[in-house]
Every structure is written in structure tokens, then in C-alpha cells.
Motif scaffolding. Structure first.
Motif, short mmCIF file in Angstrom:
data_model
loop_
_atom_site.label_atom_id
_atom_site.label_comp_id
_atom_site.label_asym_id
_atom_site.label_seq_id
_atom_site.Cartn_x
_atom_site.Cartn_y
_atom_site.Cartn_z
N THR A 33 0.96 -1.10 -0.14
CA THR A 33 -0.21 0.14 0.13
C THR A 33 0.92 1.30 -0.03
OG1 THR A 33 -0.19 -0.27 2.32
CG2 THR A 33 -1.88 -1.22 1.09
N ARG A 34 2.27 1.14 0.36
CA ARG A 34 2.92 2.61 0.18
C ARG A 34 2.97 2.95 -0.88
NH1 ARG A 34 8.85 2.19 -0.67
NH2 ARG A 34 9.26 0.04 -1.44
N HIS A 35 2.82 1.95 -2.02
CA HIS A 35 2.79 2.54 -3.50
C HIS A 35 1.51 3.17 -3.94
CE1 HIS A 35 6.82 0.65 -3.64
NE2 HIS A 35 6.46 -0.48 -3.40
N VAL A 36 0.50 3.25 -3.36
CA VAL A 36 -0.81 3.66 -3.94
C VAL A 36 -1.31 4.98 -3.06
CG1 VAL A 36 -1.60 1.47 -4.43
CG2 VAL A 36 -2.33 2.25 -2.30
N LEU A 37 -0.39 5.26 -1.81
CA LEU A 37 -0.71 6.34 -1.27
C LEU A 37 -1.22 7.80 -2.07
CD1 LEU A 37 1.48 6.04 1.91
CD2 LEU A 37 -0.87 5.37 1.48
N GLY A 38 -0.48 7.89 -3.25
CA GLY A 38 -0.76 9.02 -4.07
C GLY A 38 -1.81 9.02 -5.13
N LEU A 39 -2.48 7.90 -4.93
CA LEU A 39 -3.48 7.80 -6.14
C LEU A 39 -4.67 8.74 -6.13
CD1 LEU A 39 -4.66 5.91 -8.25
CD2 LEU A 39 -5.88 4.56 -6.56
N PHE A 40 -5.04 9.34 -4.65
CA PHE A 40 -6.04 10.48 -4.42
C PHE A 40 -5.50 11.85 -4.52
CE2 PHE A 40 -8.41 6.60 -4.19
CZ PHE A 40 -9.45 6.80 -4.96
N ALA A 41 -3.99 11.92 -4.76
CA ALA A 41 -3.49 13.06 -4.59
C ALA A 41 -4.24 14.41 -5.26
CB ALA A 41 -2.00 13.35 -5.04
N GLY A 42 -4.48 15.32 -4.15
CA GLY A 42 -5.49 16.45 -4.71
C GLY A 42 -6.80 16.40 -5.02
N GLU A 43 -7.31 15.19 -4.40
CA GLU A 43 -8.63 14.71 -4.58
C GLU A 43 -9.37 14.96 -3.29
OE1 GLU A 43 -10.72 13.55 -7.60
OE2 GLU A 43 -8.79 14.94 -8.24
N ARG A 44 -10.58 15.47 -3.12
CA ARG A 44 -11.42 15.39 -1.85
C ARG A 44 -11.40 14.07 -1.34
NH1 ARG A 44 -14.83 18.87 0.67
NH2 ARG A 44 -16.48 17.94 2.07
N GLY A 45 -11.21 13.70 -0.14
CA GLY A 45 -11.07 12.43 0.46
C GLY A 45 -9.63 11.91 0.06
N GLY A 46 -8.86 12.66 -0.34
CA GLY A 46 -7.36 11.89 -0.39
C GLY A 46 -6.56 11.77 0.80
#
Length: 337
Positions: free
Chosen positions: A287-300
Motif C-alpha cells: 500500500t505504500r505505493h498507492v498512497l498518492g492515487l487520490f493526490a489533490g482529490e477530496r477524500g485523499g
């Protein structure tokens, strides 16, 4: 790929979009996630020293999931015989390309006489490349800088490329900055030396038979796309890691297909994640590799917080990811309302 061979269409297409080799980041879990995001991109391993490939734990160092292809093994080293042996092993393990690192500026790399300092030894690089090409049947490529320290002459850079190309290398990934061997940290070396994309553009213009991929400072879709007017491909580094959805948008824009939501993409990663958990891999390593998936999104922020706080706990499994997604999707729905 031999010295006279021109890259075929499939190869040229596969290097149009790529993700840079990044130490401590682009492990097999990361690459499997990036493959979900970008089915057509070329992926690269972290740099592995030739000695480690030859004498180390190959099951760990060369770990690769079948979903990752096309994927390149990046090697560090400067001794032609060792590079050849490591390249042969890499090809036998199924890697689609062997890439030689001539760009890393760290003190440890310099002490071992490889990485960016090899920009000052083009004949040695050429010998290494020739030995690697003779030892394996997959393309051998080079990732380099524009020069080191106060090298500010395009002709010196071009001479390096020409010397290595004469040994049979047809593809160069150009990180369009100098590397400072003294006085700057590896992080500063990615940010402080000025970018000079025009050198990579000129190289491609003057040597059209070579395949040139540009790397360095590419952080936006429009910016990446503009590079394709001048060179054969663009390689993303930190941007692909911190904002992985950018990688998906580029793959769709350049290769076609349907733009998928972040949640859809993450759920498509579930079979890989659960297979790794069944093998005893801890969720935190994935999961350390997916932490940026919602970067800049509400709920991120909630997404990152749930995973950061829970993935290291014993027994953490896919349900934690679903909980993080649920909070994020709830935030997105409230924002839409």
C-alpha cells in the motif's frame, strides 16, 4: 538488438511512455500497480549492481510478476565482464530490456566507479555495452545525464552518445540535467541543475536513427505530450509515483482506451494484492505505493491516513483498502452534492 538493427514498431511504441527506475520505490509491487494504471508503459526496476545480480539473492533482487511486462532491468556497474554476466542472467529471468545506469550521482555509486561518473569514461561504457549486447538477446539501453559538474559543451555529450552508439546501443534515456558529483545530494541533483531538454531534442534531430527518450522534471500531461514532438518517448519519475493517476491519463491519451476512475483502477489491483498477501507479504509493503492515487482529490487525505495507520498492523488485508476507498468515495460524493 544489434548495432545495425532499427527499433521495430512494437518496441518504439513500448518506450513512448515509461516510468523511471527509482531506488526504494520501483519494486515489483510498485510496478504491478503501475501496470494496472498504464497497460502500455515500459517499466523499470530499481538499479541493481551487476555483482548483486551475480552473487546475491536473485529471487529477491529480480522479483517480477508476470503482469509487469514489458519491464527492464537496470544494472549498475562498470566492469564489462560482470555487466555481461548480469545482463545474461537478467535476460534469462525474463526481463525485456537491460539498461545501464550512467546517471546516478550518489557518493556510494561514485565510490564504485559507476553511475553518472561514467559520463567521463565513454570508452569504458562502450566496452560494457558491447559485452552486454553479445551476452543477451534483448535490447541493451543506456540511461545517462547531459554531463557531470561543469560539462557544459553539447559536443562532449554528443561524443559520449556516439561512442556508446558505435558499440551497438540504439536507445538512450536522457535525464536532461547535469549531475553534480560533489556538493549536491541525490535529491538536489534531481532539482538544482537546470533542465536542458533542447540537448535531447537536438540529439534526436541530428541522429534520427537513435531512439531518444527524455527524462527529468516531467510533471504534467501537456508537458509530457509536448516532448513527443521532438523525441521518441517521455519517462516519468517522481510524478508517476506521487500522482500515479497521471500515468493512467497519459496511457489513455497516447495509446487509447477508456479512462477509468481511481477506485476502479485500485480494485483492479486487488487480485495481485491478495495473491501477495497469501504468500505472506505484509500489506504495508504494497500500500505504500498507492498512497498518492487520490493526490489533490477530496477524500485523499482520509485515504492516505487509513492506509498509513492500518497497513502495518498484523492481519491487515484488502478490507482495509476498501475502508479507505469508502471514506474517499464518501468525500467525493459529498463534494459532488
Amino acid at each position: 538488438m544489434t548495432a545495425s538493427a532499427a527499433p521495430d514498431r512494437a518496441y518504439a511504441r513500448s518506450i513512448r511512455l515509461s516510468v523511471a527506475p527509482m531506488m526504494d520505490w520501483t519494486d515489483s509491487h510498485c510496478r504491478a500497480f503501475h501496470r494496472v494504471l498504464a497497460p502500455n508503459a515500459r517499466l523499470y526496476t530499481e538499479m541493481v549492481h551487476a555483482n548483486a545480480v551475480i552473487h546475491g539473492d536473485r529471487g529477491r533482487l529480480l522479483a517480477m510478476d508476470a503482469s509487469e511486462h514489458p519491464v527492464a532491468l537496470q544494472l549498475g556497474g562498470s566492469e564489462p565482464a560482470l555487466l555481461a554476466q548480469a545482463a545474461r542472467i537478467g535476460a534469462e529471468w525474463g526481463f525485456d530490456e537491460i539498461n545501464l545506469n550512467c546517471g546516478c550521482p550518489s557518493d556510494r555509486v561514485q565510490a564504485g566507479r559507476f553511475g553518472a561518473c561514467l559520463m567521463r569514461e565513454p570508452a569504458l561504457v562502450a566496452d560494457g555495452v558491447a559485452a552486454m549486447i553479445a551476452a543477451c538477446d534483448v535490447p541493451v539501453t543506456v540511461k545517462c545525464r547531459l554531463g557531470v559538474d561543469d560539462d557544459h559543451e553539447y559536443e562532449r555529450f554528443a561524443a559520449f552518445i556516439d561512442t556508446v552508439a558505435q558499440a551497438g546501443c540504439r536507445t538512450f534515456v536522457v535525464h536532461a540535467r547535469n549531475a553534480w558529483l560533489q556538493g549536491l545530494s541525490p535529491k538536489e541533483n534531481r532539482e538544482v541543475p537546470p533542465l536542458r531538454y533542447d540537448w535531447a531534442y537536438r540529439l534526436k534531430r541530428e541522429r534520427p536513427a537513435l531512439t531518444i527518450v527524455v527524462n527529468g522534471g516531467i510533471a504534467a500531461q501537456d508537458e509530457a505530450t509536448r516532448h513527443l514532438d521532438h523525441v521518441d518517448g517521455a519517462m516519468l519519475g517522481r510524478a508517476a509515483y506521487h500522482d500515479p493517476y497521471l500515468l493512467h491519463r497519459l496511457d489513455v491519451a497516447w495509446y487509447g482506451g477508456e479512462l477509468r476512475t481511481r477506485a476502479e483502477l485500485l480494485r483492479a489491483y486487488r487480485p495481485y494484492v491478495e495473491a501477495q498477501l497469501a504468500r505472506g507479504v505484509f500489506l504495508k509493503h504494497i500500500t505504500r505505493h498507492v498512497l498518492g492515487l487520490f493526490a489533490g482529490e477530496r477524500g485523499g487525505r482520509a485515504f492516505r491516513q487509513v492506509l498509513s495507520e492500518g497497513a502495518h498492523k498484523p492481519g491487515a488485508d484488502w478490507s482495509l483498502i476498501e475502508r479507505a476507498l469508502g471514506l474517499t468515495e464518501e468525500g467525493l460524493r459529498s463534494d459532488a452534492a
